[in-house]
Design a protein around this motif. Sequence first.
Motif, PDB file in Angstrom:
ATOM      1  N   ARG A 205       6.488   8.536  -1.190  1.00 38.11           N
ATOM      2  CA  ARG A 205       6.110   7.180  -0.779  1.00 38.11           C
ATOM      3  C   ARG A 205       5.200   7.223   0.448  1.00 38.11           C
ATOM      4  O   ARG A 205       4.227   6.458   0.542  1.00 38.11           O
ATOM      5  CB  ARG A 205       7.364   6.342  -0.493  1.00 38.11           C
ATOM      6  CG  ARG A 205       8.124   5.932  -1.751  1.00 38.11           C
ATOM      7  CD  ARG A 205       9.150   4.856  -1.464  1.00 38.11           C
ATOM      8  NE  ARG A 205      10.235   5.354  -0.624  1.00 38.11           N
ATOM      9  CZ  ARG A 205      11.342   5.917  -1.085  1.00 38.11           C
ATOM     10  NH1 ARG A 205      11.518   6.070  -2.398  1.00 38.11           N
ATOM     11  NH2 ARG A 205      12.286   6.326  -0.261  1.00 38.11           N
ATOM     12  N   GLU A 206       5.512   8.119   1.381  1.00 33.73           N
ATOM     13  CA  GLU A 206       4.651   8.259   2.559  1.00 33.73           C
ATOM     14  C   GLU A 206       3.266   8.753   2.159  1.00 33.73           C
ATOM     15  O   GLU A 206       2.245   8.311   2.707  1.00 33.73           O
ATOM     16  CB  GLU A 206       5.299   9.222   3.564  1.00 33.73           C
ATOM     17  CG  GLU A 206       6.554   8.658   4.224  1.00 33.73           C
ATOM     18  CD  GLU A 206       7.255   9.674   5.110  1.00 33.73           C
ATOM     19  OE1 GLU A 206       6.780  10.831   5.184  1.00 33.73           O
ATOM     20  OE2 GLU A 206       8.298   9.326   5.710  1.00 33.73           O
ATOM     21  N   GLU A 207       3.231   9.671   1.197  1.00 40.14           N
ATOM     22  CA  GLU A 207       1.950  10.154   0.689  1.00 40.14           C
ATOM     23  C   GLU A 207       1.150   9.011   0.075  1.00 40.14           C
ATOM     24  O   GLU A 207      -0.065   8.879   0.320  1.00 40.14           O
ATOM     25  CB  GLU A 207       2.201  11.246  -0.350  1.00 40.14           C
ATOM     26  CG  GLU A 207       0.943  11.806  -0.988  1.00 40.14           C
ATOM     27  CD  GLU A 207       1.246  12.793  -2.115  1.00 40.14           C
ATOM     28  OE1 GLU A 207       0.334  13.087  -2.895  1.00 40.14           O
ATOM     29  OE2 GLU A 207       2.402  13.265  -2.210  1.00 40.14           O
ATOM     30  N   MET A 208       1.798   8.150  -0.712  1.00 38.03           N
ATOM     31  CA  MET A 208       1.122   7.019  -1.342  1.00 38.03           C
ATOM     32  C   MET A 208       0.622   6.029  -0.289  1.00 38.03           C
ATOM     33  O   MET A 208      -0.482   5.487  -0.401  1.00 38.03           O
ATOM     34  CB  MET A 208       2.064   6.325  -2.324  1.00 38.03           C
ATOM     35  CG  MET A 208       2.441   7.184  -3.528  1.00 38.03           C
ATOM     36  SD  MET A 208       3.720   6.442  -4.570  1.00 38.03           S
ATOM     37  CE  MET A 208       2.810   5.057  -5.260  1.00 38.03           C
ATOM     38  N   ASN A 209       1.420   5.794   0.765  1.00 37.43           N
ATOM     39  CA  ASN A 209       1.018   4.875   1.835  1.00 37.43           C
ATOM     40  C   ASN A 209      -0.214   5.389   2.570  1.00 37.43           C
ATOM     41  O   ASN A 209      -1.025   4.609   3.081  1.00 37.43           O
ATOM     42  CB  ASN A 209       2.167   4.681   2.830  1.00 37.43           C
ATOM     43  CG  ASN A 209       3.165   3.638   2.348  1.00 37.43           C
ATOM     44  OD1 ASN A 209       2.776   2.599   1.848  1.00 37.43           O
ATOM     45  ND2 ASN A 209       4.444   3.934   2.467  1.00 37.43           N
ATOM     46  N   GLY A 210      -0.339   6.720   2.621  1.00 37.55           N
ATOM     47  CA  GLY A 210      -1.482   7.308   3.292  1.00 37.55           C
ATOM     48  C   GLY A 210      -2.764   7.238   2.479  1.00 37.55           C
ATOM     49  O   GLY A 210      -3.850   7.507   3.001  1.00 37.55           O
ATOM     50  N   ILE A 211      -2.645   6.902   1.216  1.00 41.59           N
ATOM     51  CA  ILE A 211      -3.814   6.864   0.324  1.00 41.59           C
ATOM     52  C   ILE A 211      -4.331   5.441   0.142  1.00 41.59           C
ATOM     53  O   ILE A 211      -5.545   5.213   0.120  1.00 41.59           O
ATOM     54  CB  ILE A 211      -3.458   7.466  -1.053  1.00 41.59           C
ATOM     55  CG1 ILE A 211      -3.015   8.927  -0.914  1.00 41.59           C
ATOM     56  CG2 ILE A 211      -4.647   7.360  -2.008  1.00 41.59           C
ATOM     57  CD1 ILE A 211      -2.485   9.529  -2.199  1.00 41.59           C
ATOM     58  N   VAL A 212      -3.425   4.459   0.009  1.00 38.65           N
ATOM     59  CA  VAL A 212      -3.834   3.098  -0.350  1.00 38.65           C
ATOM     60  C   VAL A 212      -4.669   2.461   0.754  1.00 38.65           C
ATOM     61  O   VAL A 212      -4.577   2.822   1.930  1.00 38.65           O
ATOM     62  CB  VAL A 212      -2.602   2.212  -0.637  1.00 38.65           C
ATOM     63  CG1 VAL A 212      -1.899   2.678  -1.878  1.00 38.65           C
ATOM     64  CG2 VAL A 212      -1.655   2.182   0.558  1.00 38.65           C
ATOM     65  N   LYS A 213      -5.484   1.479   0.366  1.00 37.77           N
ATOM     66  CA  LYS A 213      -6.342   0.770   1.326  1.00 37.77           C
ATOM     67  C   LYS A 213      -5.576  -0.341   2.048  1.00 37.77           C
ATOM     68  O   LYS A 213      -5.753  -0.561   3.235  1.00 37.77           O
ATOM     69  CB  LYS A 213      -7.550   0.169   0.595  1.00 37.77           C
ATOM     70  CG  LYS A 213      -8.561   1.199   0.102  1.00 37.77           C
ATOM     71  CD  LYS A 213      -9.767   0.506  -0.510  1.00 37.77           C
ATOM     72  CE  LYS A 213     -10.830   1.518  -0.917  1.00 37.77           C
ATOM     73  NZ  LYS A 213     -12.046   0.837  -1.465  1.00 37.77           N
TER      74      LYS A 213
END
Length: 568
Positions: A205-213
């Motif tokens: 989830r942290e990885e996904m948060n780091g990708i989204v705009k």
Amino acid sequence: IEVDVEKDTAFDHPNQYGMLCVGICYERGKSVVLSEGDMASERVRDRLADLLGSHNIIAQNGKFDLAGLYPLTGRLKLWFDTMLASYVFDERPGIHGLKYQAVEYLGAPKYDAVLAKYVTSKTGYGVIPRPILYKYNAYDTVCTWMLWEMYEQKFAESPELRRVHDFLVAASNELMFVELNGFTVDRQYLRQLDGEYKEILQGIREEMNGIVKTDYDKLGGINPNSPLQIKKALADWHIKVDSTNEDTLTVLLPKLQEGSDPERFVKALMRHRTQAKAHGTYVKGIEKRLYRGRVYSTYLLHGTTTGRLSSRNPNLQNIPRDKRLRKIFVAGKEENVLVHTDFSQAELRVLSFLAQDTYFRDIFNDESRDLFDELTPVLYPGATKELFTPAEWKEKRIRVKAYVYGLSYGRSEFSIASEFGIPVKEAREGMHRFFDVIPEIVEFREQTKAKVWAGEDLVTPWGRHRRYPLITKENEDSIMNEALAFLPQSTASDMCLSALTKLRPELAGVGYIRNTIHDAIIVECNKKDAEEVGALMRQRMIESAQTIVGDYVKFDADTTYGRSWADL
């Protein structure tokens, strides 16, 4: 019997609930019901054990009833089961319940409707006023008797199907003890695994948060389970999707630029879903079903149209090969080990017998020959071990296995090409070379399809029938693939089930069957008895196969030992 759970829908075990009553139909239309108070009496239970032990017992889903009576009356043997009789005559799902049969075949009223005002998703049968519950129970037993009479008439016209019913009843009598025994869970490891999965999921989830705009910090981070948030995140990259389900994402992924933010996001999302499913199903799900340190699966003899055994609550036949998950299941005592014996390539050997094939047969009957080493140069002319590194040769063998194991369900060259990223032409040429060396199997497959098209039943050597009453353009491919799988799968599964039926009483006092998975059996026993138990398991499984194939094709079974399922 009636306990505080509905046996046809809950798939729980009756000995985890209080006995509410026991009904006995003793002649057509006449039933007596023993109340809670009656069943609390040791004298009544002893007399009941004598009565039922001296008569043939007819029941609907009798494995459940006799398991519930076992702590009160000792072992009782099922003689006739109206649920299994229904399944033998029509393998379709959803039609084997007692109420369905009573209304459909006997013209009975929907006598269970009166229970709806008492039983909810949060309450069981224990809340039903006893006079109403006892009358309902009496209806159950009387309808079961009448169904037995109906099925006896049908079996008189189809004695070969009576033999299938009796085989399933014999298996039911032994599977009851597998269910009662359960499978021990390492609770400490389960808690550790729960923590590990939570860390993994948090990291993704942290990885996904780091990708989204979009900034989702105010919401506590992006929610991978929210289709709206996932669609919004993709829309920020000008990617519009109608759904966020697995099929949609699988189609979308190859279209995204490798290494781009959208591709990294979708990959992370799919990884999160895989890990979340494993965590929810195999960690939290197992924890939820723990009872006295074990899980108690229900084995369904009528659960599949393919004739294979299935299990529920939990499904112990569908635990992934991931060692992290199989390590959950362990021997219950320190001095004990698990013994795992499984058939070697059972379905392929069965197929060779059914088709009277000679190519596979000759290889299987010669222990010095390896099937995949011999097939590799057939599918890849000129390929020999000497020309490739071990890793390259292993990759060739993996591709060959795709052709071989795809035989049982009609795998196409398009599927193989897609899996290995090779041209369809190459996969098709490999298929042609493969089929050239197994002409009997090719002919058997065509005969199987012709029977289905002609409306004929497919019948296994055990006598099971598979019927295909309606074929349309929409279901044609799935029906033909399932038809090709039915005969070898069902036959191999029944070989294992037959061996289990003989083994369980032979192992009494020495070993306990903890699980069975289509063509394998897991037994727990003391370390000192492990080799002897393993030898007996192998012997009974091979003998079971020989009752069908004789000496045409040799069968073998491999045995491994370990403290946990992951070690096997």
